[in-house]
Write a protein that holds these residues in place. Structure first.
Motif, PDB file in Angstrom:
ATOM      1  N   UNK A 144       0.821  -1.202   0.000  1.00  0.00           N
ATOM      2  CA  UNK A 144       0.000   0.000   0.000  1.00  0.00           C
ATOM      3  C   UNK A 144       0.862   1.261   0.000  1.00  0.00           C
ATOM      4  N   UNK A 145       1.937   1.254   0.787  1.00  0.00           N
ATOM      5  CA  UNK A 145       2.831   2.409   0.813  1.00  0.00           C
ATOM      6  C   UNK A 145       3.475   2.645  -0.542  1.00  0.00           C
ATOM      7  N   UNK A 188       9.870  11.963  10.911  1.00  0.00           N
ATOM      8  CA  UNK A 188       9.080  10.895  11.536  1.00  0.00           C
ATOM      9  C   UNK A 188       7.588  11.180  11.423  1.00  0.00           C
ATOM     10  N   UNK A 189       7.199  12.460  11.565  1.00  0.00           N
ATOM     11  CA  UNK A 189       5.783  12.810  11.430  1.00  0.00           C
ATOM     12  C   UNK A 189       5.279  12.549  10.013  1.00  0.00           C
ATOM     13  N   UNK A 190       6.102  12.825   9.010  1.00  0.00           N
ATOM     14  CA  UNK A 190       5.710  12.571   7.621  1.00  0.00           C
ATOM     15  C   UNK A 190       5.513  11.070   7.384  1.00  0.00           C
ATOM     16  N   UNK A 191       6.430  10.280   7.922  1.00  0.00           N
ATOM     17  CA  UNK A 191       6.312   8.822   7.762  1.00  0.00           C
ATOM     18  C   UNK A 191       5.081   8.317   8.508  1.00  0.00           C
ATOM     19  N   UNK A 192       4.852   8.853   9.703  1.00  0.00           N
ATOM     20  CA  UNK A 192       3.673   8.456  10.464  1.00  0.00           C
ATOM     21  C   UNK A 192       2.388   8.738   9.688  1.00  0.00           C
ATOM     22  N   UNK A 193       2.300   9.906   9.079  1.00  0.00           N
ATOM     23  CA  UNK A 193       1.098  10.255   8.313  1.00  0.00           C
ATOM     24  C   UNK A 193       0.891   9.290   7.157  1.00  0.00           C
ATOM     25  N   UNK A 194       1.972   8.945   6.464  1.00  0.00           N
ATOM     26  CA  UNK A 194       1.862   8.031   5.321  1.00  0.00           C
ATOM     27  C   UNK A 194       1.474   6.629   5.778  1.00  0.00           C
ATOM     28  N   UNK A 195       2.079   6.166   6.876  1.00  0.00           N
ATOM     29  CA  UNK A 195       1.779   4.824   7.389  1.00  0.00           C
ATOM     30  C   UNK A 195       0.342   4.746   7.890  1.00  0.00           C
ATOM     31  N   UNK A 196      -0.091   5.759   8.643  1.00  0.00           N
ATOM     32  CA  UNK A 196      -1.468   5.764   9.150  1.00  0.00           C
ATOM     33  C   UNK A 196      -2.476   5.770   7.998  1.00  0.00           C
ATOM     34  N   UNK A 197      -2.186   6.547   6.963  1.00  0.00           N
ATOM     35  CA  UNK A 197      -3.079   6.584   5.799  1.00  0.00           C
ATOM     36  C   UNK A 197      -3.158   5.207   5.142  1.00  0.00           C
ATOM     37  N   UNK A 198      -2.003   4.566   4.960  1.00  0.00           N
ATOM     38  CA  UNK A 198      -1.977   3.239   4.330  1.00  0.00           C
ATOM     39  C   UNK A 198      -2.735   2.215   5.175  1.00  0.00           C
ATOM     40  N   UNK A 256      -8.706  -2.184   2.292  1.00  0.00           N
ATOM     41  CA  UNK A 256      -8.045  -3.469   2.022  1.00  0.00           C
ATOM     42  C   UNK A 256      -7.115  -3.855   3.159  1.00  0.00           C
ATOM     43  N   UNK A 257      -6.271  -2.919   3.586  1.00  0.00           N
ATOM     44  CA  UNK A 257      -5.311  -3.214   4.650  1.00  0.00           C
ATOM     45  C   UNK A 257      -6.035  -3.478   5.964  1.00  0.00           C
ATOM     46  N   UNK A 258      -7.001  -2.638   6.271  1.00  0.00           N
ATOM     47  CA  UNK A 258      -7.719  -2.786   7.544  1.00  0.00           C
ATOM     48  C   UNK A 258      -8.457  -4.120   7.615  1.00  0.00           C
ATOM     49  N   UNK A 259      -9.121  -4.499   6.536  1.00  0.00           N
ATOM     50  CA  UNK A 259      -9.864  -5.760   6.528  1.00  0.00           C
ATOM     51  C   UNK A 259      -8.921  -6.951   6.698  1.00  0.00           C
ATOM     52  N   UNK A 260      -7.782  -6.885   6.032  1.00  0.00           N
ATOM     53  CA  UNK A 260      -6.826  -7.996   6.127  1.00  0.00           C
ATOM     54  C   UNK A 260      -6.236  -8.081   7.537  1.00  0.00           C
ATOM     55  N   UNK A 261      -5.960  -6.946   8.148  1.00  0.00           N
ATOM     56  CA  UNK A 261      -5.419  -6.945   9.502  1.00  0.00           C
ATOM     57  C   UNK A 261      -6.415  -7.562  10.486  1.00  0.00           C
ATOM     58  N   UNK A 262      -7.671  -7.185  10.344  1.00  0.00           N
ATOM     59  CA  UNK A 262      -8.693  -7.731  11.241  1.00  0.00           C
ATOM     60  C   UNK A 262      -8.870  -9.231  11.008  1.00  0.00           C
ATOM     61  N   UNK A 263      -8.753  -9.658   9.760  1.00  0.00           N
ATOM     62  CA  UNK A 263      -8.852 -11.089   9.457  1.00  0.00           C
ATOM     63  C   UNK A 263      -7.709 -11.876  10.107  1.00  0.00           C
ATOM     64  N   UNK A 264      -6.571 -11.220  10.281  1.00  0.00           N
ATOM     65  CA  UNK A 264      -5.422 -11.863  10.914  1.00  0.00           C
ATOM     66  C   UNK A 264      -5.553 -11.906  12.438  1.00  0.00           C
ATOM     67  N   UNK A 265      -6.512 -11.162  12.987  1.00  0.00           N
ATOM     68  CA  UNK A 265      -6.690 -11.144  14.434  1.00  0.00           C
ATOM     69  C   UNK A 265      -6.198  -9.882  15.108  1.00  0.00           C
ATOM     70  N   UNK A 266      -5.877  -8.859  14.322  1.00  0.00           N
ATOM     71  CA  UNK A 266      -5.454  -7.577  14.886  1.00  0.00           C
ATOM     72  C   UNK A 266      -6.662  -6.646  15.034  1.00  0.00           C
ATOM     73  N   UNK A 267      -6.618  -5.831  16.064  1.00  0.00           N
ATOM     74  CA  UNK A 267      -7.658  -4.830  16.281  1.00  0.00           C
ATOM     75  C   UNK A 267      -7.091  -3.451  15.956  1.00  0.00           C
ATOM     76  N   UNK A 268      -7.848  -2.617  15.255  1.00  0.00           N
ATOM     77  CA  UNK A 268      -7.358  -1.262  14.969  1.00  0.00           C
ATOM     78  C   UNK A 268      -7.208  -0.459  16.252  1.00  0.00           C
TER      79      UNK A 268
END
Length: 325
Positions: free
Chosen positions: A56-57, A267-277, A282-294
């Motif tokens: 995604x990044x 670091x703030x710029x990278x944080x913004x890009x990572x949080x957006x991704x 797609x990423x959020x659904x896959x993370x939750x399917x793996x057992x992670x909570x947002x």
């Protein structure tokens, strides 16, 4: 190019196109390929998350984000690679927070996790829970405690490694509940869960990510969640706090860290890009399917403070129970 497009298409459409063209620049911290270190072998859960985030990044940045697996030494090999590289944003690392807050207490290392590493973005959380074999006669935590007291010294609890939250939780529950389950450490969740499912070891304190598929398949029974609040992934499972054990509260976040020498504005710029991704469907659904909570986004100072607080808390647990390297 953007001006030509604005003349060729209706104004409302032109505005949307201009916004779309501007978005990559707003979240880009680099115009070069990025190396993403992972302190775990290819194919594991952490690696899956890293590759999902890298894909995604890469799309958002318009640059390749290349995953580089550096397992070993409790994350130490990857961390040394990270801090040896220039702190210019071209080398980052995807890791679980326990590499910074647990492992250094029991595995000697030549780096300071609170000074040499800068936490940049926490994107999801995996909570710890107590699981057991389906054939255990105790079907809830209260009856499990009674069963353990009726069989003193004959039952054990597995951990995915000595000196981790999986170990801490078992020692605290033993003390608070007045039971004496024997600690049996393993090198990872996989072999430990095999022994639990087979009935050789009574219970284990394991992360949601590895246990959840086995619970859903009926191969493990959950007893309690090491948290203050119930999980939406297992809403029927009580928390240790509900059961009267508020100290049994353990979880790890997974996210991005960088060299401690990295400037805060980068670091703030990278944080913004990572949080957006991480927030893309797609990423959020896959993370939750793996057992992670947002989890909610944390500003850099608060994120660093949360790591320090967890590190200090774990240091106290290690001292209290005389947990040795």
């Amino acid at each position: 190019m953007a001006q030509r497009l604005a003349h060729l298409i209706p104004r409302r459409t032109a505005v949307a196109v201009l916004l779309a063209l501007a978005m990559p620049a707003a979240f880009a911290w680099t115009n070069k390929p990025v190396r993403m270190l992972v302190p775990a072998p290819a194919g594991g859960t952490m690696d899956v998350v890293a590759r999902l985030l890298a894909e995604q990044l890469s799309a958002d940045l318009g640059q390749p984000v290349v995953v580089d697996n550096k397992p070993g030494a409790g994350g130490g090999i990857a961390i040394h690679t990270l801090i040896a590289a220039p702190a210019d944003g071209q080398t980052i690392m995807v890791t679980a927070s326990n590499v910074l807050t647990e492992v250094p207490h029991v595995l000697k290392s030549a780096f300071d996790p609170l000074k040499d590493i800068r936490p940049v973005a926490a994107i999801a959380r995996s909570r710890l829970l107590m699981v057991g074999a389906p054939q255990l006669p105790a079907k809830d935590f209260k009856s499990l405690v009674s069963y353990a007291k009726a069989h003193p010294g004959k039952l054990g609890f597995a951990s995915y490694s000595a000196g981790t939250a999986s170990h801490y939780a078992g020692m605290i529950v033993n003390q608070k509940a007045g039971i004496d389950l024997q600690h049996v450490p393993f090198a990872g969740s996989g072999p430990a869960l095999t022994q639990v499912m087979g009935g050789q070891i009574a219970v284990m304190y394991d992360g949601m990510v590895t246990s959840l598929p086995l619970i859903k398949a009926g191969k493990l029974q959950p007893y309690a969640l090491a948290a203050k609040t119930r999980s939406p992934l297992l809403p029927e499972v009580p928390t240790f706090t509900e059961l009267g054990y508020p100290d049994v509260d353990f979880s790890n976040w997974i996210g991005v860290v960088a060299s401690g020498q990295m400037p805060e504005d980068l670091a703030r710029k990278i944080q913004a890009a990572v949080d957006k991704a991480a927030q893309t469907p797609k990423v959020r659904a896959r993370m939750e399917a793996l057992g992670y909570e947002p989890i909610a986004e944390l500003p850099l100072p608060q994120l660093a403070q949360s790591v320090r607080a967890e590190f200090d808390r774990n240091a106290g647990i290690v001292k209290t129970f005389n947990i040795q390297p």
